[in-house]
Design a protein around this motif. Sequence first.
Motif, mmCIF file in Angstrom:
data_model
loop_
_atom_site.group_PDB
_atom_site.id
_atom_site.type_symbol
_atom_site.label_atom_id
_atom_site.label_comp_id
_atom_site.label_asym_id
_atom_site.label_seq_id
_atom_site.Cartn_x
_atom_site.Cartn_y
_atom_site.Cartn_z
ATOM 1 N N ILE A 175 0.839 -1.281 -0.098
ATOM 2 C CA ILE A 175 0.168 -0.476 0.171
ATOM 3 C C ILE A 175 0.669 1.010 -0.305
ATOM 4 C CG2 ILE A 175 -1.477 1.373 1.286
ATOM 5 C CD1 ILE A 175 -3.174 -1.613 1.943
ATOM 6 N N PRO A 176 2.261 1.888 0.660
ATOM 7 C CA PRO A 176 2.899 2.851 0.973
ATOM 8 C C PRO A 176 3.141 3.118 -0.650
ATOM 9 C CG PRO A 176 3.617 1.078 2.703
ATOM 10 C CD PRO A 176 2.758 -0.029 1.567
ATOM 11 N N LEU A 177 3.004 2.127 -1.649
ATOM 12 C CA LEU A 177 3.943 2.807 -2.897
ATOM 13 C C LEU A 177 2.540 3.142 -3.801
ATOM 14 C CD1 LEU A 177 5.564 -0.566 -3.887
ATOM 15 C CD2 LEU A 177 6.505 1.542 -3.227
ATOM 16 N N PHE A 178 2.073 2.978 -3.140
ATOM 17 C CA PHE A 178 0.283 3.897 -3.839
ATOM 18 C C PHE A 178 0.040 4.874 -3.256
ATOM 19 C CE2 PHE A 178 0.135 -0.988 -4.521
ATOM 20 C CZ PHE A 178 -0.066 -1.015 -5.917
ATOM 21 N N THR A 179 0.535 5.476 -2.370
ATOM 22 C CA THR A 179 0.448 5.885 -1.879
ATOM 23 C C THR A 179 0.829 8.076 -1.964
ATOM 24 O OG1 THR A 179 2.301 6.442 -0.009
ATOM 25 C CG2 THR A 179 0.246 5.370 0.299
#
Length: 280
Positions: A175-179
């Motif tokens: 998920i962090p990569l999509f933030t």
Amino acid sequence: MKLAVAIIHGIGNQPDGLDHEGQHAFAQGLIQGLRRQLGDDARHVAFQTLYWASVLDKREQAFLERLEHLPVRWRRLRRLVTLFLGDAAGYRKVSEAYDTTYQEVHQCLRHGLAALRAQVDPRTPLLVLAHSLGGHIFSNFAWDQQKLNATPSCPLDPFLALETLAGITTFGCNIPLFTFAYDRVQPIRFPGYCLDQAVRREARWLNVYAPADPLGYPLRAVPAYAAVVHEDRALPVGPWYKRHTPLSHFAYWHDRAFHRYLARQIAQLLEACDAALGQT
């Protein structure tokens, strides 16, 4: 059933074969491992796989077949890149009306949740176990559903509206990569509105990542997620020849230590369900 557990897969080619219970192959080992850990308590848990790979697998395979007679090198690596990064690239929300991939993937989740709802009551607490890209997909799915719910009240079927969401465990989560696309990051609302107080007190979003997993990240490192994610747990998974390599990304499913970690979360939720029943 006291508790419902939905399991969603991540990137990669996933076979669509089902066992005698209707569970997809990707989660069969995990379900068996959890039942062993839970013992008699397993009879109070309804499991259901949420399978979405069919939306993108056929397109990716068709593209790879067109490459077979073309002068390209590193074919095995290209196959991995296509099957893995193709999932992340293909699943996105776009404005064109003709592109329905995002909605098709979410429809797969609705279908799986409807099958799970057929086994439980409308107010049964829900635990979601999400691997890899599946964490991002479920987050988007929940975000869209929460926008539909609009007000902090219990709908006619709170289970299907995700208002009985009592637990999330993301593992190998990216998920962090999509933030990075957002200046202001806002996670989903957690837990659901329609939980008994005893269950709400035990509601946890847990995040597990193998230290050698290049696709698994701590979630609390994103400041906005620190408010909703209870724990980031660094947990080496897999046999010795995988746990210190990127192959650990696929090793959570059959790892006993990970099974024990999940079983503790399930046991705590079951205890909270018993306490809630004692209050009524």
